[in-house]
Each structure stands twice: as structure tokens, then as C-alpha cells.
Motif scaffolding. Structure first.
Motif, PDB file in Angstrom:
ATOM      1  N   GLU A 130      17.485  28.651  36.776  1.00 17.36           N
ATOM      2  CA  GLU A 130      17.893  28.526  35.373  1.00 17.36           C
ATOM      3  C   GLU A 130      19.420  28.550  35.255  1.00 17.36           C
ATOM      4  O   GLU A 130      20.005  27.755  34.520  1.00 17.36           O
ATOM      5  CB  GLU A 130      17.289  29.651  34.519  1.00 17.36           C
ATOM      6  N   TRP A 150      20.904  25.260  36.463  1.00 17.94           N
ATOM      7  CA  TRP A 150      20.663  24.201  35.470  1.00 17.94           C
ATOM      8  C   TRP A 150      21.663  24.327  34.318  1.00 17.94           C
ATOM      9  O   TRP A 150      22.278  23.348  33.902  1.00 17.94           O
ATOM     10  CB  TRP A 150      19.224  24.299  34.951  1.00 17.94           C
ATOM     11  N   LEU A 151      21.855  25.541  33.826  1.00 15.76           N
ATOM     12  CA  LEU A 151      22.818  25.779  32.749  1.00 15.76           C
ATOM     13  C   LEU A 151      24.249  25.532  33.210  1.00 15.76           C
ATOM     14  O   LEU A 151      25.069  25.009  32.461  1.00 15.76           O
ATOM     15  CB  LEU A 151      22.679  27.212  32.225  1.00 15.76           C
ATOM     16  N   GLN A 152      24.550  25.907  34.447  1.00 18.10           N
ATOM     17  CA  GLN A 152      25.894  25.761  35.007  1.00 18.10           C
ATOM     18  C   GLN A 152      26.339  24.293  34.987  1.00 18.10           C
ATOM     19  O   GLN A 152      27.505  24.001  34.734  1.00 18.10           O
ATOM     20  CB  GLN A 152      25.909  26.298  36.442  1.00 18.10           C
ATOM     21  N   GLU A 153      25.414  23.393  35.243  1.00 16.73           N
ATOM     22  CA  GLU A 153      25.738  21.960  35.228  1.00 16.73           C
ATOM     23  C   GLU A 153      26.103  21.476  33.835  1.00 16.73           C
ATOM     24  O   GLU A 153      26.852  20.520  33.685  1.00 16.73           O
ATOM     25  CB  GLU A 153      24.538  21.145  35.724  1.00 16.73           C
ATOM     26  N   ARG A 154      25.585  22.115  32.822  1.00 16.83           N
ATOM     27  CA  ARG A 154      25.786  21.670  31.450  1.00 16.83           C
ATOM     28  C   ARG A 154      26.920  22.399  30.743  1.00 16.83           C
ATOM     29  O   ARG A 154      27.662  21.796  29.984  1.00 16.83           O
ATOM     30  CB  ARG A 154      24.486  21.833  30.680  1.00 16.83           C
ATOM     31  N   ASN A 155      27.024  23.710  30.983  1.00 18.21           N
ATOM     32  CA  ASN A 155      28.032  24.508  30.291  1.00 18.21           C
ATOM     33  C   ASN A 155      28.292  25.774  31.111  1.00 18.21           C
ATOM     34  O   ASN A 155      27.601  26.785  30.924  1.00 18.21           O
ATOM     35  CB  ASN A 155      27.532  24.852  28.878  1.00 18.21           C
ATOM     36  N   ALA A 180      26.499  29.439  30.869  1.00 16.76           N
ATOM     37  CA  ALA A 180      25.658  29.846  31.997  1.00 16.76           C
ATOM     38  C   ALA A 180      26.010  31.250  32.452  1.00 16.76           C
ATOM     39  O   ALA A 180      25.121  32.069  32.717  1.00 16.76           O
ATOM     40  CB  ALA A 180      25.802  28.855  33.150  1.00 16.76           C
ATOM     41  N   THR A 217      17.144  29.784  21.666  1.00 11.53           N
ATOM     42  CA  THR A 217      16.319  29.432  22.818  1.00 11.53           C
ATOM     43  C   THR A 217      15.876  30.720  23.466  1.00 11.53           C
ATOM     44  O   THR A 217      16.700  31.588  23.749  1.00 11.53           O
ATOM     45  CB  THR A 217      17.119  28.584  23.829  1.00 11.53           C
ATOM     46  N   HIS A 264      11.848  29.584  30.794  1.00 11.19           N
ATOM     47  CA  HIS A 264      12.237  29.161  29.458  1.00 11.19           C
ATOM     48  C   HIS A 264      10.996  29.133  28.570  1.00 11.19           C
ATOM     49  O   HIS A 264       9.917  28.739  29.007  1.00 11.19           O
ATOM     50  CB  HIS A 264      12.877  27.759  29.539  1.00 11.19           C
TER      51      HIS A 264
END
Length: 103
Positions: A20, A23-28, A32, A75, A95
Motif C-alpha cells: 500500500e 502504491w501511494l509513494q508512486e502517486r504522492n 504516502a 478513504t 483498502h
């Protein structure tokens, strides 16, 4: 004085958290890192009064009682755990939009 439990994160739950976070690190990246810090705080907080979290609907499919802690506002992530003697075992993190967890 309140009873304090030992908290153990199983390898499965640790993998869930790493996935998780990645995945978050790639987006923000900042979000993250905040998510990871908050998740850690929630999990460590299970050492005090883990019974205050609801029994998970999925618990009926297991031989032990499974509880669920929720993390996040808009979320929600679900942290599944069990209480055995003096230990809280974190079993799975996912999630909230994913389908229910089954054994």
C-alpha cells in the motif's frame, strides 16, 4: 491501570502495508509517508483497548474472533487483527474498496 497488549504484525500484514505504501509513494510521496506514520500509530495503539474495535463481519469464517480497526477519513483502510491472551496479532491490512477478506 489499563491492560497493555503486545502487538505483533504478521509477515502478511507487513507485506500489505509495504505494498500500500509503495502504491501511494508512486502517486504522492508526502501523502504516502503521512499514511505510513498514521498506520503505524493506529497499529501501535492497538496495545491499549483493542476490544474497542468492532468484530469484523468476516470473523464468522474463522476459528478465532477477528476484529477490524479502520484508518483514514475519506478513504478507509481496514486493519484486521485478533486478540490472544496478552497479544494482538495484526493479520491483514487492505483498502476498504477491495472486496471482503476471506481465508
Amino acid at each position: 491501570m489499563a491492560r497493555q497488549y503486545r502487538v505483533i504484525v504478521t509477515p502478511k500484514a507487513a507485506d500489505d502495508i509495504r505494498q500500500e505504501h509503495a502504491w501511494l509513494q508512486e502517486r504522492n510521496p508526502r501523502a504516502a509517508d503521512d499514511w505510513l506514520a498514521g498506520m503505524r500509530k493506529l497499529i501501535l495503539g492497538l496495545a491499549l483497548m483493542p476490544e474497542s474495535h468492532a468484530v469484523a463481519p468476516e470473523s464468522a469464517e474463522f476459528d478465532v474472533e477477528i476484529r477490524r480497526a479502520l484508518y483514514g477519513r475519506a478513504t478507509r483502510w481496514r486493519v484486521y487483527f485478533t486478540i490472544m491472551d496478552e497479544t494482538v496479532q495484526v493479520l491483514h491490512v487492505r483498502h476498504g474498496r477491495r472486496s471482503d477478506w476471506h481465508p
